[in-house]
Design an enzyme around this catalytic site. Structure first.
Site, PDB file in Angstrom:
ATOM      1  CB  THR A 208      33.185  10.152  40.847  1.00  0.00           C
ATOM      2  OG1 THR A 208      32.261  10.998  41.533  1.00  0.00           O
ATOM      3  CG2 THR A 208      34.289   9.721  41.788  1.00  0.00           C
ATOM      4  CG  ASN A 210      26.004  10.410  40.301  1.00  0.00           C
ATOM      5  OD1 ASN A 210      25.937   9.245  40.665  1.00  0.00           O
ATOM      6  ND2 ASN A 210      25.108  11.321  40.633  1.00  0.00           N
ATOM      7  CD  GLU A 257      29.368   9.157  43.830  1.00  0.00           C
ATOM      8  OE1 GLU A 257      29.493  10.386  43.671  1.00  0.00           O
ATOM      9  OE2 GLU A 257      29.418   8.597  44.933  1.00  0.00           O
TER      10      GLU A 257
END
Length: 308
Positions: A208, A210, A257
């Protein structure tokens, strides 16, 4: 579109103009109607259209600590206003001194002396001057004195709900991104820079991005969402977005995220945006990794369907 910092930046020999004034956070459908009306009237009259807005948000100056969540960051707001065909965006620094400017002086200094307003277009609920003492009726009286017209732009509503920045903030805060999009006329956007996180998503097979967002950004309620990830100069990517504290891993810091579907590149350090399409589910706590991974896989497929 010309951009001025302060109304004093109006050049010498500046002609008449059609002016509209407001914070315009979100540039939602109501704002679009008001600004669009000002642009149309300016073209009819053969003069320039000017949007006057403020930075920072007046609430933070008048009542420190009360800064509302921001629906559109300044650069994004300018882009949206420019897309409406505006000739000049005038951003007035909103200071404590400016907040004490009486309503009559507000009109004389800004609209008459510097912008040479031929017409002022405002929403029905427009207020101005020290302690918001000025209203549309006063503006009309001053217009007769100084030789400019005033036209009110009706509020935009749907099913009895008036579209306003306050209403949209409440939708975003509740996670109802579809209702927010209906009032905005486009998906709600959150922007930020990609920073390093715990790398846990990568370990689970779903790396992911962030997102470090602005401190006042209007971030949707905790949950999982389908969104479009927008990169500068690139095509939008479908993204499953998790907002919250990662309860399965006893997280404490609230994070945004995004897992970009079908993407294998590196986003670290990039500034990107998330356009929220749908709320998929609430945040949940899982007792083991396997059901969490299975749920993420389901979220990804639901995102693919929602964004396609």
């Amino acid at each position: 579109m010309q951009r001025w910092r302060g109304y004093e930046a109006a050049p010498g020999g500046w002609g008449r103009s059609v002016v509209t004034i407001g914070v315009f956070d979100g540039v939602h459908q109501g704002h679009q109607a008001t600004i669009g009306h000002a642009v149309a009237r300016a073209r009819e009259l053969g003069v320039k259209s000017v949007v006057v807005t403020f930075d920072p948000h007046p609430a933070e100056v008048v009542r420190p600590g009360s800064h509302p969540a921001v629906l559109t960051e300044p650069a994004r707001k300018a882009e949206l206003i420019e897309a409406l065909g505006v000739d000049v965006l005038c951003v007035v620094p909103f200071t404590a001194e400016f907040s004490r400017l009486p309503a009559e002086a507000f009109v004389h200094d800004i609209l008459v002396e510097h912008l040479h307003a031929a017409l002022v277009v405002v929403g029905d609920n427009f207020r101005f001057g020290h302690r918001a003492a000025g209203d549309v009726a006063l503006l009309e009286r001053l217009g007769r004195t100084f030789g400019f017209g005033v036209e009110g732009a009706p509020l935009v509503a749907e099913a009895g709900t008036v579209f306003s920045s306050t209403y949209i903030r409440s939708c975003v805060d509740a996670g109802d991104v579809r209702a927010a999009a209906a009032a905005l006329g486009r998906p709600h956007r959150v922007e930020g820079v990609v920073v390093r996180g715990d790398q846990r998503g990568r370990e689970l097979g779903y790396p992911t991005a962030n997102l470090l967002t602005h401190r006042y950004a209007a971030v949707p309620a905790d949950g999982v969402y389908a969104a479009r990830l927008v990169r500068r100069g690139g095509d939008p990517l479908a993204a499953a977005v998790s907002i919250g504290t990662n309860p399965t891993f006893s997280g404490r810091e609230r994070r945004v995220e995004a897992y970009a579907l079908d993407f294998t590149g590196d986003l670290y350090g990039e500034r990107l945006a998330l356009d929220f399409v749908a709320h998929l589910r609430e945040q949940r706590t899982y007792d083991a990794i396997e059901p969490l991974v299975a749920q993420i896989a389901e979220d990804v497929e639901r995102t693919r369907r929602a964004v396609s």
